[in-house]
Scaffold this motif. Structure first.
Motif, PDB file in Angstrom:
ATOM      1  N   GLY A 115      99.188  28.286  46.823  1.00 12.47           N
ATOM      2  CA  GLY A 115      99.974  27.547  46.922  1.00 12.47           C
ATOM      3  C   GLY A 115     100.692  26.236  46.711  1.00 12.47           C
ATOM      4  N   ARG A 117     103.603  25.686  44.119  1.00 12.66           N
ATOM      5  CA  ARG A 117     104.626  25.868  43.591  1.00 12.66           C
ATOM      6  C   ARG A 117     104.770  25.723  41.648  1.00 12.66           C
ATOM      7  NH1 ARG A 117     109.959  24.297  46.265  1.00 12.66           N
ATOM      8  NH2 ARG A 117     108.558  22.293  47.072  1.00 12.66           N
ATOM      9  N   ASP A 147     105.007  19.819  45.996  1.00 11.75           N
ATOM     10  CA  ASP A 147     104.441  19.818  47.549  1.00 11.75           C
ATOM     11  C   ASP A 147     103.568  19.217  47.668  1.00 11.75           C
ATOM     12  OD1 ASP A 147     105.928  22.431  47.814  1.00 11.75           O
ATOM     13  OD2 ASP A 147     104.343  23.228  46.255  1.00 11.75           O
ATOM     14  N   GLY A 266     102.055  24.227  54.059  1.00 14.65           N
ATOM     15  CA  GLY A 266     102.885  23.788  52.730  1.00 14.65           C
ATOM     16  C   GLY A 266     103.159  22.402  53.316  1.00 14.65           C
ATOM     17  N   ARG A 417     107.490  29.887  49.120  1.00 16.55           N
ATOM     18  CA  ARG A 417     106.604  30.274  50.194  1.00 16.55           C
ATOM     19  C   ARG A 417     107.779  29.845  51.265  1.00 16.55           C
ATOM     20  NH1 ARG A 417     107.474  22.692  51.002  1.00 16.55           N
ATOM     21  NH2 ARG A 417     110.231  22.762  50.342  1.00 16.55           N
ATOM     22  N   TRP A 434     106.178  25.324  56.752  1.00 10.90           N
ATOM     23  CA  TRP A 434     106.089  26.159  55.531  1.00 10.90           C
ATOM     24  C   TRP A 434     104.294  26.736  55.070  1.00 10.90           C
ATOM     25  CZ3 TRP A 434     110.235  27.480  53.445  1.00 10.90           C
ATOM     26  CH2 TRP A 434     110.965  26.306  53.123  1.00 10.90           C
ATOM     27  N   ASP A 436     101.653  30.366  52.981  1.00  4.35           N
ATOM     28  CA  ASP A 436     101.630  31.165  51.869  1.00  4.35           C
ATOM     29  C   ASP A 436     100.456  31.703  51.591  1.00  4.35           C
ATOM     30  OD1 ASP A 436      99.292  29.383  50.926  1.00  4.35           O
ATOM     31  OD2 ASP A 436     100.234  28.186  50.842  1.00  4.35           O
TER      32      ASP A 436
END
Ligand SMILES: [Cu+2]
Length: 480
Positions: A115, A117, A147, A266, A417, A434, A436
């Motif tokens: 999850g 980034r 995040d 997210g 995401r 958000w 993933d």
């Protein structure tokens, strides 16, 4: 590391050299011996760097026999830093994370920060595809946290075996100004399949299990089937939930209580919403707030309902080793004395900006069952033969995932995401932030939108681990 609380206990649980914190998970013989519930909270990995914006940790993966609550240690078990789940990686938005990882397993591996980034070099996939961290070797993972919210990390090679064996751990990334409630609790959900005679992890999967996903016969909360957590009447609890199961979808409820969903994969939502039960696909996270409205001295069980991966023929082709009834997952034990609860302060939301598909369609994925081949394909192929998907960075893009098969698949995309804007023509699900990892129901198309902002080559795959290991995966290039 905490000392053993008594000599007798040391002998009983052989806890020398192993963390026995309340959430260590592997060996809390103190719980079984005294029946005193564990305190609310979690155990974070010690930060080795004094700088406020750097979190530096040592992490070791090794073969570790751990007791899932049966009093029979799993000799085929594996763990991060000796505990299942591994200790929490705790940091704040904007921090730099440095993980000095050592592979003490007897096979190569890689780690994935599910999850987050990160950069492709740190995502675990390039290692998985050609340069694993070999036995005895170390690798330094380093990334900046862009995040906040709740994530998890796990091995990304032979996942059906290594995650089943215990190689998973939570990641908490605090948001700016986040107000901690009375209790901030990570809760990792898993199921293991034990051989009924030996009480050891059952042998490798059958062909049928490969196609259907491996469902366990023991439900674990933070690594044990007998978790009991102490609550005070009136307290406010944030539960950070992750589904670490190989294939099981959980459908959770807490006796006598409701959940307020405050965050998804997210980060935190703009508008929390109340539910009386919560479905979680493998790999998904939810953050829920629970107000302790139960009675002093009472006990309330977190329960799991049967969820059929095959909606039409579930009982016939996919019997659940847990049976069809509801099963307890953990117990919350109320103290006699109430507290004035902290209440919940919703952090500043981090939410996507789309509510509907855009004209620019980046890709339409097709998931199909190949009954003859005993497998599930993406775009007619299995990894590494699935055609590459190329998309442009920073452009609003729609993605469709069409599930033409008869079972649910949890679809996970690395490195970026997304917002779910439609499920089977029903529109945007409630409270979506958000994501993933997405459930793609049988015979249903799910529509996602994002402007992908993290360039590079990223893996996407089904998070039923038997499917992922069997090639239900592909690669997507986000082009600058
Ligand atoms: Cu699948």
């Amino acid at each position: 590391m905490r000392p053993c609380s008594s000599l007798l206990l040391c002998v009983l649980v052989a806890c020398e050299g192993v963390d026995t914190g309340p959430d260590a998970g592997t060996d809390s013989g103190d719980t079984a011996a005294t029946d005193v519930p564990d305190a609310c909270g979690y155990t974070a990995m010690p930060d080795l760097d004094a700088a406020a914006d750097v979190v530096e940790v040592d992490l070791v993966a090794s073969a570790t026999a751990w007791d899932p609550g049966t009093d029979v240690p799993l000799t085929g078990g594996m763990a991060f830093n000796g505990s299942v789940p591994g200790p929490v990686l705790e940091a704040s938005l904007g921090d730099t994370v440095k993980v000095h990882f050592t592979n003490d397993l007897d096979f190569g591996t890689s780690l994935h920060w599910h999850g987050l980034r990160v950069t492709p070099e740190m995502d675990g996939i390039m290692q998985m595809m050609g340069d694993p961290i070999e036995p005895g070797e170390s690798f330094d993972y380093e990334f900046e946290l862009v995040d906040s919210g709740f994530y998890w990390f796990h091995t990304h090679m032979d996942t059906a075996t290594t995650i089943e064996a215990g190689l998973y751990a939570p990641i908490v990334v605090h948001a700016p100004g986040e107000v901690r409630p009375d209790c901030d609790q990570t809760l990792v959900l898993d199921d293991v399949l034990l051989d009924e005679d030996t009480q050891q992890i059952a042998p490798p999967d059958t062909d049928m299990m490969q196609l259907m996903g491996r469902l366990g016969n023991l439900l674990l909360a933070n690594g044990r089937a007998d978790r009991r957590y102490g609550w005070a009447p009136g307290q406010t609890t944030l539960l950070r939930l992750v589904n670490a199961s190989n294939a099981r979808y959980w459908d959770l409820y807490l006796e006598g209580h409701s959940f307020t969903v405050v965050g998804t994969d997210g980060g935190f939502l703009a508008e929390p919403y109340a539910v009386d039960h919560l479905v979680m696909a493998p790999g998904e996270r939810y953050m829920v707030v629970v107000e302790a409205t139960g009675e002093a001295g009472g006990e309330y069980r977190l329960m799991n309902r049967r969820f059929q991966l095959h909606e039409e023929h579930g009982d016939m082709i996919e019997p659940d080793p847990m049976g069809n009834g509801d099963n307890p997952v953990a117990t919350f034990v109320y103290a006699d004395t109430a507290v004035a609860g902290s209440g919940w302060v919703q952090p500043a939301p981090d939410v996507p900006s789309w509510g509907a598909a855009v004209d620019n369609v980046g890709h339409h994925w097709l998931l199909e069952e190949d009954m003859e081949g005993g497998t599930v394909t993406i775009d007619g192929q299995r990894f590494p033969d699935v055609p590459m998907v190329d998309v442009m960075m920073d452009v609003d893009t729609t993605f469709e995932v069409e599930n033409a098969s008869e079972m649910h698949h949890p679809f996970h995309i690395h490195g970026n995401r997304f917002q779910v804007v439609d499920v089977g023509g029903e529109g945007v699900p409630e409270g979506q932030g958000w994501k993933d990892t997405f459930d793609i129901p049988p015979r249903t198309t799910v529509t996602l939108v994002s402007a992908l902002d993290n360039p590079g080559e990223w893996m996407y795959h089904c998070h039923i681990l038997e499917h992922a290991d069997d090639g239900m995966a592909g690669l997507m290039t986000v082009m600058e």
